[in-house]
Design a protein around this motif. Structure first.
Motif, PDB file in Angstrom:
ATOM      1  N   HIS A  71       0.780  -1.168   0.005  1.00  0.00           N
ATOM      2  CA  HIS A  71       0.062  -0.074   0.098  1.00  0.00           C
ATOM      3  C   HIS A  71       1.158   1.280   0.077  1.00  0.00           C
ATOM      4  O   HIS A  71       0.271   2.253   0.063  1.00  0.00           O
ATOM      5  CB  HIS A  71      -0.978  -0.096   1.176  1.00  0.00           C
ATOM      6  CG  HIS A  71      -2.163  -0.861   0.931  1.00  0.00           C
ATOM      7  ND1 HIS A  71      -3.107  -0.407   0.254  1.00  0.00           N
ATOM      8  CD2 HIS A  71      -2.671  -2.056   1.586  1.00  0.00           C
ATOM      9  CE1 HIS A  71      -4.268  -1.474   0.062  1.00  0.00           C
ATOM     10  NE2 HIS A  71      -3.706  -2.443   0.978  1.00  0.00           N
ATOM     11  N   GLU A  72       2.138   1.213  -0.126  1.00  0.00           N
ATOM     12  CA  GLU A  72       2.954   2.040  -0.413  1.00  0.00           C
ATOM     13  C   GLU A  72       2.690   2.899  -1.805  1.00  0.00           C
ATOM     14  O   GLU A  72       2.526   2.097  -2.753  1.00  0.00           O
ATOM     15  CB  GLU A  72       4.475   1.858  -0.493  1.00  0.00           C
ATOM     16  CG  GLU A  72       4.960   1.378   0.995  1.00  0.00           C
ATOM     17  CD  GLU A  72       4.828   2.315   2.259  1.00  0.00           C
ATOM     18  OE1 GLU A  72       4.428   3.752   1.909  1.00  0.00           O
ATOM     19  OE2 GLU A  72       5.036   2.029   3.445  1.00  0.00           O
ATOM     20  N   ARG A  73       2.960   4.196  -1.899  1.00  0.00           N
ATOM     21  CA  ARG A  73       2.778   4.847  -3.222  1.00  0.00           C
ATOM     22  C   ARG A  73       3.949   5.697  -3.630  1.00  0.00           C
ATOM     23  O   ARG A  73       4.837   5.992  -2.751  1.00  0.00           O
ATOM     24  CB  ARG A  73       1.640   5.930  -3.127  1.00  0.00           C
ATOM     25  CG  ARG A  73       0.215   5.310  -2.899  1.00  0.00           C
ATOM     26  CD  ARG A  73      -0.826   6.430  -2.563  1.00  0.00           C
ATOM     27  NE  ARG A  73      -0.753   7.512  -3.450  1.00  0.00           N
ATOM     28  CZ  ARG A  73      -1.702   7.515  -4.298  1.00  0.00           C
ATOM     29  NH1 ARG A  73      -3.013   6.934  -4.154  1.00  0.00           N
ATOM     30  NH2 ARG A  73      -1.950   8.404  -5.099  1.00  0.00           N
ATOM     31  N   TRP A  74       4.220   5.334  -4.999  1.00  0.00           N
ATOM     32  CA  TRP A  74       5.509   5.911  -5.421  1.00  0.00           C
ATOM     33  C   TRP A  74       5.849   7.585  -5.049  1.00  0.00           C
ATOM     34  O   TRP A  74       7.048   7.726  -4.919  1.00  0.00           O
ATOM     35  CB  TRP A  74       5.285   5.932  -7.120  1.00  0.00           C
ATOM     36  CG  TRP A  74       6.532   6.432  -7.842  1.00  0.00           C
ATOM     37  CD1 TRP A  74       6.680   7.708  -8.680  1.00  0.00           C
ATOM     38  CD2 TRP A  74       7.737   5.479  -8.022  1.00  0.00           C
ATOM     39  NE1 TRP A  74       7.500   7.542  -9.292  1.00  0.00           N
ATOM     40  CE2 TRP A  74       8.657   6.349  -8.877  1.00  0.00           C
ATOM     41  CE3 TRP A  74       8.228   4.356  -7.396  1.00  0.00           C
ATOM     42  CZ2 TRP A  74       9.827   5.958  -9.378  1.00  0.00           C
ATOM     43  CZ3 TRP A  74       9.324   3.792  -8.041  1.00  0.00           C
ATOM     44  CH2 TRP A  74      10.224   4.717  -8.712  1.00  0.00           C
ATOM     45  N   ASP A  75       4.797   8.137  -4.893  1.00  0.00           N
ATOM     46  CA  ASP A  75       4.939   9.436  -4.662  1.00  0.00           C
ATOM     47  C   ASP A  75       5.209   9.774  -3.226  1.00  0.00           C
ATOM     48  O   ASP A  75       5.429  11.097  -2.490  1.00  0.00           O
ATOM     49  CB  ASP A  75       3.682  10.339  -5.198  1.00  0.00           C
ATOM     50  CG  ASP A  75       2.617  10.255  -4.531  1.00  0.00           C
ATOM     51  OD1 ASP A  75       2.313   9.204  -3.408  1.00  0.00           O
ATOM     52  OD2 ASP A  75       1.462  10.704  -5.091  1.00  0.00           O
TER      53      ASP A  75
END
Lengths: 242, 113
Positions: free
Chosen positions: A150-154
């Motif tokens: 659930h990590e996001r690139w940004d």
């Protein structure tokens, strides 16, 4: 003398064949036992993952798609065969942490309160706790993806708010596979988006939610992704009509 | 993937070895197509040496079952390994496809004794 030597040789040879047979039988037995352990291990992985899935939605085809989508992305990224194998078997376990999230929250159809949302988010860290200290390569990957899918690139994702390549590659792959599948699946609170519509949404999130390289890999395999999507639809409708 | 077919008293037994996946399932589809052309009504898939099956593989089995339905045919599966069992469970395929532990058991069912 010559006769004795010949007799000795024959005895030695027959002992040799005897030992060889024992070694062969023992090897076969050990191999059988090893294969059985390996089989049940792979079986348990899936059954374990399925438990988490039963808590969350009615159909388990999500797990099959996650494994197939992530395999396609990994192949497009030209990852080593071993990594593809690990990802294939570990990917269904990404939501294992949901096993410990109360049903009342997980199955809530209307909006969650901020407190409840925080509890749901914990499925990532709790999932990774399940695999803490494992020495199995597959379970190590399962630990990694449970924690980071659930990590996001940004950097706006959870639980650690990792950014860009700080997020492990496997986590970045599952993030896309999982979201794409959620978009194209009907849930109690939403309709499913069509295949092409969901593809556009993924493209739109390239560089924000998703790693652009992974989006590109995914798009490269778009038609194969469509085949997987269609295949599980066919399976679901066939099973439902029976 | 390797496929071989053996006929035993009116049952076409299909032995599959390797992975049934997005790249190989078309091979299997071809063999299944031949079953339908020659109107095989009793088909047994022996999964003893199947290492993995993905969604395309399962959909290929569904395709054959649909075609068989039109000619009143039957398909059974046998020797499914423990690691593939859950895949048939989660897709609910185990509810629409009869899976036997051994080839003999499946054949007995076909022969009706």
């Amino acid at each position: 003398m010559g006769t004795k030597k010949a007799a000795d040789n024959t005895a030695r040879k027959s002992r040799y064949f005897e030992y060889e047979a024992i070694v062969r039988d023992t090897y076969q037995e050990l191999k059988k036992a090893y294969d059985e352990i390996k089989e049940s291990y792979a079986e348990m992985i899936f059954r374990f993952a399925l438990m988490a899935e039963y808590k969350d939605e009615a159909t388990g085809t999500h797990l099959v798609r996650i494994a197939d989508y992530s395999t396609e992305i990994a192949k497009a990224l030209k990852l080593p065969k071993k990594d593809i194998y690990y990802l294939r078997y570990a990917s269904p376990m990404h939501d294992i942490g949901k096993l410990v999230i109360p049903d009342a929250i997980l199955k809530k159809e209307s909006g969650l309160t901020p407190e409840e949302r925080e509890i749901v988010k914990k499925h990532t860290t709790l999932g990774s706790e399940v695999f803490k200290g494992t020495r199995s390569p597959i379970l190590k990957v399962a630990k990694l993806i449970s924690l980071t899918h659930h990590e996001r690139w940004d950097g706006t994702g959870y639980p650690q708010g990792l950014k860009g390549r700080q997020i492990p590659l496997f986590g970045r792959i599952i993030a896309l596979a999982d979201v794409f599948d959620a978009l194209t699946t009907k849930r109690p609170y939403k309709e499913a988006y069509g295949f092409d519509e969901a593809i556009e949404m993924v493209k739109h999130e390239s560089g924000t939610h998703f790693d652009p390289d992974i989006v590109n890999a995914f798009l490269k395999r778009k038609e194969r992704i469509r085949m997987i999507w269609q295949a599980t639809k066919d399976i679901e409708s066939f099973v439902a009509e029976k | 993937m390797q496929i071989s077919v053996k006929e035993k008293n009116g049952v076409d037994i299909c032995y599959i070895k390797g992975e049934i996946n997005i790249d190989t399932s078309s091979q299997l589809k071809k063999v299944f197509g031949e079953f339908i052309v020659k109107k095989s009504r009793k088909i047994l898939l022996n999964f003893k040496d199947v290492e993995y099956i993905d969604s395309l593989g399962i959909a290929t089995l569904v395709g054959l079952m649909k075609s068989l339905r039109e000619i009143q045919g039957t398909m059974f599966l046998c020797n499914l390994s423990a690691k593939l069992g859950p895949v048939f469970g989660i897709t609910k395929m185990d509810r629409v496809l009869r899976i036997f532990e051994t080839e003999e058991e499946a054949l007995r069912e076909f022969y009706g004794y």
